[in-house]
Every structure is written in C-alpha cells, then in structure tokens.
Design a protein around this motif. Sequence first.
Motif, short mmCIF file in Angstrom:
data_model
loop_
_atom_site.label_atom_id
_atom_site.label_comp_id
_atom_site.label_asym_id
_atom_site.label_seq_id
_atom_site.Cartn_x
_atom_site.Cartn_y
_atom_site.Cartn_z
N SER A 9 0.84 -1.20 0.00
CA SER A 9 0.00 0.00 0.00
C SER A 9 0.87 1.24 0.00
O SER A 9 1.85 1.32 0.76
CB SER A 9 -0.91 -0.01 1.23
N CYS A 10 0.54 2.22 -0.84
CA CYS A 10 1.31 3.47 -0.90
C CYS A 10 1.14 4.23 0.40
O CYS A 10 0.01 4.48 0.85
CB CYS A 10 0.85 4.32 -2.07
N VAL A 11 2.24 4.60 1.03
CA VAL A 11 2.19 5.29 2.31
C VAL A 11 1.55 6.67 2.20
O VAL A 11 1.07 7.21 3.20
CB VAL A 11 3.61 5.40 2.91
N PHE A 12 1.48 7.21 0.98
CA PHE A 12 0.95 8.56 0.80
C PHE A 12 -0.52 8.57 0.36
O PHE A 12 -1.35 9.28 0.93
CB PHE A 12 1.81 9.34 -0.20
N CYS A 13 -0.85 7.77 -0.67
CA CYS A 13 -2.23 7.80 -1.16
C CYS A 13 -3.05 6.60 -0.71
O CYS A 13 -4.27 6.56 -0.91
CB CYS A 13 -2.26 7.90 -2.68
N ARG A 14 -2.38 5.58 -0.15
CA ARG A 14 -2.99 4.37 0.39
C ARG A 14 -3.50 3.42 -0.69
O ARG A 14 -4.04 2.36 -0.35
CB ARG A 14 -4.15 4.72 1.36
N ASP A 15 -3.35 3.74 -1.97
CA ASP A 15 -3.74 2.81 -3.02
C ASP A 15 -2.70 1.71 -3.16
O ASP A 15 -1.57 1.84 -2.70
CB ASP A 15 -3.90 3.54 -4.36
N GLN A 16 -3.08 0.63 -3.82
CA GLN A 16 -2.19 -0.51 -4.00
C GLN A 16 -1.05 -0.18 -4.97
O GLN A 16 -1.25 0.48 -5.99
CB GLN A 16 -2.97 -1.71 -4.53
N VAL A 32 9.06 2.02 3.78
CA VAL A 32 7.68 2.00 3.31
C VAL A 32 7.68 1.87 1.78
O VAL A 32 8.70 2.02 1.12
CB VAL A 32 6.92 3.28 3.72
N THR A 33 6.49 1.62 1.23
CA THR A 33 6.28 1.54 -0.21
C THR A 33 5.49 2.75 -0.68
O THR A 33 4.62 3.24 0.04
CB THR A 33 5.53 0.24 -0.57
N ALA A 34 5.80 3.22 -1.89
CA ALA A 34 5.08 4.38 -2.43
C ALA A 34 5.06 4.34 -3.94
O ALA A 34 5.95 3.76 -4.57
CB ALA A 34 5.72 5.68 -1.96
N HIS A 35 4.01 4.94 -4.53
CA HIS A 35 4.02 5.21 -5.96
C HIS A 35 5.11 6.26 -6.24
O HIS A 35 5.26 7.23 -5.46
CB HIS A 35 2.68 5.78 -6.42
N THR A 36 5.81 6.11 -7.33
CA THR A 36 6.83 7.09 -7.69
C THR A 36 6.23 8.49 -7.80
O THR A 36 6.81 9.48 -7.34
CB THR A 36 7.52 6.70 -9.01
N GLU A 37 5.04 8.58 -8.40
CA GLU A 37 4.41 9.89 -8.59
C GLU A 37 3.91 10.51 -7.28
O GLU A 37 3.60 11.71 -7.23
CB GLU A 37 3.27 9.80 -9.60
#
Length: 276
Positions: A9-16, A32-37
């Motif tokens: 789960s993206c730590v910023f937007c919470r989406d997968q 943590v994991t995050a989308h690059t954008e």
Amino acid sequence: MVANRYAGSCVFCRDQVPAGAGERLQHQGRWVTAHTECLPSPVPPPLGDHDGWHRRALVALDVETTGPDPLTDRIVSAGLYFSDGRSREWLIDPGVEIPAAATAVHGITTEHVREHGAPPGTALAELGAVLGEVIRHGVPLVVYRAPFDLTLLAAESRRHAVQPLAWERMLVIDPFVLDKHLDPYRRGRRTLLDVCSFYQVPLTDAHSALADATAALLLAQSIAARHPGIAAMAPTALHQAQIDWHAAQAASLQEYFERTGSTQPVDPAWPLCLPG
C-alpha cells in the motif's frame, strides 16, 4: 531509493502498489512503499543560527581537467575561493591535447591554453604555495568529491617535480560525503549542480573552476548551517569522520555494483589516493 519487490500500500495515497511498480524508501524512520508519482519533493532542513566551523575561515578548491582519470589526466584550470571573498584562478597549458569531450564540459580548448595558459610547473608551484599556507594555518579546505581533485593535484605535482604538500596535515571538508552521510536515501543525482540546487546554493557557471570552488564553499556552509551536529564538530574530528563515512559509502556502492553485475571497483580511500 529502490524498487519495491513486493506489492503493498502506498504510504501517501494508500492505493495498491504492484510489485516492481513503485519504490521503497525511508519515511519517518521506517521502510515504506510508495508510488513514484506520490513521492514528495525532498527539501533540506531549515537554516539555523548556531555557531560552528561554517562561520570561520574556509578555502575551497576546484580543478578542471583533460579527462576523468586522476592519475593520468592533467589540470587545465584551477580555482581557489576564500570565505572572506578573495579568489585565485590559474589557466594551465597541460602540455598535451585537450580532448573534445573535456572541452565540451568546461569549454577550454588546446589552442586557448597554448596561447594564454601558464606552464604547469609554474602554476602548480604557485597553487601549492597558497595551499601550503592554508595547511600551515589549519584552515579547512573544501573540495567537492575530494579524492578526484586532490589525487589529480598530487599526481600532477609529482609529474612536474613540484614540492609535495603536507597531505597528512590537511583538513578537508567534502560536501559530497557530508550530504551522502546526512541524507543517504534522497532520490536524484549528486553532482555539484544538483546538490547545490537542493541546498539552495547558486551555481551559475558550472564547470568553471572558480565558480565550482565558490559553490562548493557555499554548499559546505549551507550544509553545516542546516545540521548543528555537523557544524559543532572540530575540523580534525570532521576530517576523520569523513574518512569513515566515505569508506562506508564506497562499500555500499561496491555491493550495489556486485549485485548488478558490474566489475567497476570503488576506492574507499579519502581524501586522496595516490599509489607509491
């Protein structure tokens, strides 16, 4: 920064975030994991009003060269910038052709140095005399990526029979090493221009020796002004710490190269490495 090997789960937007589609990073003291954008643009710590070596005398050095090998290439220009605003600059005829690739970086041609440059022995002796006084007075020398510039200077001095500097007494501050130690996981390149941009230090004429020396000194001051623990270190202790920090950074880079199949060696020596 590394790609995420597993979905999360993206730590910023919470989406997968599918496996391999985002990044793993240090955030608030944990991985943590995050989308690059979704990654926020990094910002430096705020400037402080604390005391430290950044408020005392400093001198910065930069050299421009015929190529990337500090043991075989030659100096074509050198610049010194003093924290009181003084500066010195040398244009040097290296006695060899300046490759087009080097000219494309710093703009200095073989024809120009042959007409306007000083003989290397003369220029290096003058530069060495100034640096000798810097060492004698215990003033720290700021050099961005010190092992390249200082190894090249030592090799050139040996090549032209210039009296060697008292390297063992030199106190060096390398903003590259400081930045990597303080912010090891920041995304992006670590060229002088990039790091100056991050720390809000002007650099308007990159790859001019004097402009790069000036920027390196201002960068060292900016880093210390934002990190009280670094600013409070005595120059002797800071010099020794950078030896250890650079060695650890080199080991980490060597491990990365080995994981990715590269055979490129990474030298852990700092602030210079000169065989013999």
